[in-house]
Design an enzyme around this catalytic site. Sequence first.
Site, mmCIF file in Angstrom:
data_model
loop_
_atom_site.group_PDB
_atom_site.id
_atom_site.type_symbol
_atom_site.label_atom_id
_atom_site.label_comp_id
_atom_site.label_asym_id
_atom_site.label_seq_id
_atom_site.Cartn_x
_atom_site.Cartn_y
_atom_site.Cartn_z
ATOM 1 N N GLY A 38 0.743 -1.245 0.000
ATOM 2 C CA GLY A 38 0.000 0.000 0.000
ATOM 3 C C GLY A 38 0.773 1.295 0.000
ATOM 4 O O GLY A 38 0.181 2.360 -0.205
ATOM 5 N N GLU A 69 3.599 -6.720 1.863
ATOM 6 C CA GLU A 69 3.544 -7.117 0.452
ATOM 7 C C GLU A 69 3.397 -5.894 -0.452
ATOM 8 O O GLU A 69 2.328 -5.651 -1.010
ATOM 9 C CB GLU A 69 2.448 -8.161 0.209
ATOM 10 C CG GLU A 69 1.140 -7.850 0.870
ATOM 11 C CD GLU A 69 0.160 -9.018 0.880
ATOM 12 O OE1 GLU A 69 0.588 -10.175 0.760
ATOM 13 O OE2 GLU A 69 -1.028 -8.750 1.029
ATOM 14 N N PRO A 70 4.490 -5.156 -0.633
ATOM 15 C CA PRO A 70 4.442 -3.982 -1.502
ATOM 16 C C PRO A 70 4.466 -4.367 -2.981
ATOM 17 O O PRO A 70 5.118 -5.330 -3.372
ATOM 18 C CB PRO A 70 5.722 -3.225 -1.136
ATOM 19 C CG PRO A 70 6.657 -4.287 -0.636
ATOM 20 C CD PRO A 70 5.803 -5.345 -0.006
ATOM 21 N N GLY A 71 3.735 -3.601 -3.771
ATOM 22 C CA GLY A 71 3.778 -3.781 -5.218
ATOM 23 C C GLY A 71 4.232 -2.482 -5.864
ATOM 24 O O GLY A 71 5.362 -2.331 -6.332
ATOM 25 N N ARG A 72 3.330 -1.497 -5.809
ATOM 26 C CA ARG A 72 3.567 -0.197 -6.437
ATOM 27 C C ARG A 72 4.921 0.416 -6.057
ATOM 28 O O ARG A 72 5.664 0.907 -6.905
ATOM 29 C CB ARG A 72 2.445 0.745 -5.998
ATOM 30 C CG ARG A 72 2.380 2.086 -6.660
ATOM 31 C CD ARG A 72 1.321 2.946 -5.963
ATOM 32 N NE ARG A 72 0.046 2.274 -5.797
ATOM 33 C CZ ARG A 72 -0.936 2.266 -6.689
ATOM 34 N NH1 ARG A 72 -0.791 2.928 -7.809
ATOM 35 N NH2 ARG A 72 -2.068 1.616 -6.457
ATOM 36 N N ARG A 107 -5.002 3.546 -15.635
ATOM 37 C CA ARG A 107 -5.194 4.211 -14.339
ATOM 38 C C ARG A 107 -5.851 5.596 -14.435
ATOM 39 O O ARG A 107 -6.697 5.928 -13.602
ATOM 40 C CB ARG A 107 -3.871 4.277 -13.570
ATOM 41 C CG ARG A 107 -3.366 2.880 -13.168
ATOM 42 C CD ARG A 107 -2.184 2.948 -12.225
ATOM 43 N NE ARG A 107 -2.532 3.492 -10.936
ATOM 44 C CZ ARG A 107 -2.298 4.725 -10.552
ATOM 45 N NH1 ARG A 107 -1.685 5.577 -11.347
ATOM 46 N NH2 ARG A 107 -2.659 5.141 -9.364
ATOM 47 N N TYR A 124 -9.098 5.627 -12.151
ATOM 48 C CA TYR A 124 -9.068 6.345 -10.860
ATOM 49 C C TYR A 124 -8.882 7.852 -11.021
ATOM 50 O O TYR A 124 -8.624 8.535 -10.033
ATOM 51 C CB TYR A 124 -7.877 5.888 -9.995
ATOM 52 C CG TYR A 124 -7.588 4.421 -9.922
ATOM 53 C CD1 TYR A 124 -8.556 3.518 -9.471
ATOM 54 C CD2 TYR A 124 -6.326 3.931 -10.241
ATOM 55 C CE1 TYR A 124 -8.261 2.172 -9.380
ATOM 56 C CE2 TYR A 124 -6.020 2.582 -10.143
ATOM 57 C CZ TYR A 124 -7.001 1.714 -9.719
ATOM 58 O OH TYR A 124 -6.717 0.385 -9.614
ATOM 59 N N CYS A 176 -10.943 4.738 -29.023
ATOM 60 C CA CYS A 176 -12.255 5.292 -29.356
ATOM 61 C C CYS A 176 -13.081 5.583 -28.108
ATOM 62 O O CYS A 176 -14.212 5.091 -27.975
ATOM 63 C CB CYS A 176 -13.006 4.316 -30.248
ATOM 64 S SG CYS A 176 -12.109 3.934 -31.736
ATOM 65 N N GLU A 177 -12.511 6.308 -27.186
ATOM 66 C CA GLU A 177 -13.227 6.722 -25.977
ATOM 67 C C GLU A 177 -12.814 8.160 -25.703
ATOM 68 O O GLU A 177 -11.606 8.447 -25.660
ATOM 69 C CB GLU A 177 -12.800 5.883 -24.751
ATOM 70 C CG GLU A 177 -12.997 4.404 -24.868
ATOM 71 C CD GLU A 177 -14.458 3.973 -24.812
ATOM 72 O OE1 GLU A 177 -15.269 4.654 -24.158
ATOM 73 O OE2 GLU A 177 -14.775 2.956 -25.450
#
Length: 432
Positions: free
Chosen positions: A251, A290-293, A330, A334, A361-362
């Site tokens: 986190g 458990e870090p990811g980012r 992302r 978000y 196409c958005e």
Amino acid sequence: METTTKANPVESSAVYPLGSRVNERGHLEVGGCDVVELAAEFGTPAYVYVEDDMRARARAYKDAFAARTDDYEILFASKAAPFTAAYRVFAEEGLSVDVASGGELHMALRAGFPPERIYLHGNNKTDAELRYAVEAGVGHIICDSFDEIRRLDAMLDRPQDVLIRVTPGIKADTHSYIQTGQLDSKFGFGLEDGLAAKAVEEVRASRHLRLVGLHAHIGSQIFELEPYVRAIEALGTLADAEIRLLNVGGGLGIAYTAEDSPPSIETYVDVKVAGVRRVFEGRVPRILIEPGRSLVGNAGLTLYTVGTLKEIPGVRTYVAVDGGMSDNLRPMLYGARYEALIANRANAPADTLVTVAGMHCESSDMIVRDARVAAPRLGDVLVTPATGAYGYAMASNYNGVPRPPVIFVKDGDARVVVRRETWDDLVARDVE
Ligand code: PLP
């Protein structure tokens, strides 16, 4: 003549990978490689990762723990960057790994993680995934529902170490989509409603499951550390002497833009270790995170080519690049903010306000709204830093766009660790 030395914004930035600089040609250089040359050699869009940056972050976590305790385990939350080369880097650094599906488990095993260093997560693990984990000898399974407890126990004929995922009733200060610790969550067992205590009972009454630990992950991209202490206090109300492992999640937030100033890895570890020590006085369990980012986010950047400029007088200027929501979801998911840099004029004043648009196409396919960059030109190499986490991981083939390659750079050398998809790849699974 008086001269003033002004720190280069790339070199002094927490957003770019460690060791980034602007070279004599005025080009952005990462991992000793000129980004403009990388774009010419490997094409765009491309994800580029500075390997030494990833290793340095892993070591920062290890050093921070080692200075405080000798009973800890750091898990790479592989959902942030699930490709073999990343798994290998962190396996080599001695980390354990968090996998959240059979697919991530497969990649971790193939990359060389010993099964006992693997932790399997997931709020809806299928029987096939659980069986795969059991047969592979995965060290720990984090139970997320009563249904899973029963299904897992029924398929075992030997003991299996498990943790229980607890939702401690803590709302972290982050985007609601990445809050996971509040009672109203699809993850885990609530404390407030008594379900976590019931899960403990049920696991203990099972035939084969051995409850060795508790787990709580309260969310992602978190800057404020106090909620972790409250989560640890909450876990303390459930833990007894048989709880040997306390997984307090990942986190830690990262700097996506110059305005972001996340806590350091050392401060984050310090708060978690001190919190566990205080709450678990005299019976301190092994501390897992458990870090990811924060292991991969700032190590990676994305290279694009500017293909179209559209100026709407008095409204805005769109700079369209050859990627977008298919390589970085992302901003859409978000409202995430990024910086942008014209890498081939990295020293030029960032005096032009533009919106970097994707090619999909958005209308909401925007990579950076209101970015300040050097006046863009067609063919420029535009870079978005801090895209190492959850970019590749969430990539898609929307609009028939092949997914970009992953390039590792180190000491001036570049190597492809995931090749670019081809148009043929797009039809490779079609049955005719
Ligand atoms: N652990 C669990 C259970 C998660 O769900 C996540 C992210 O969603 C992580 C760890 C990694 O979080 P982060 O990348 O914010 O460190």
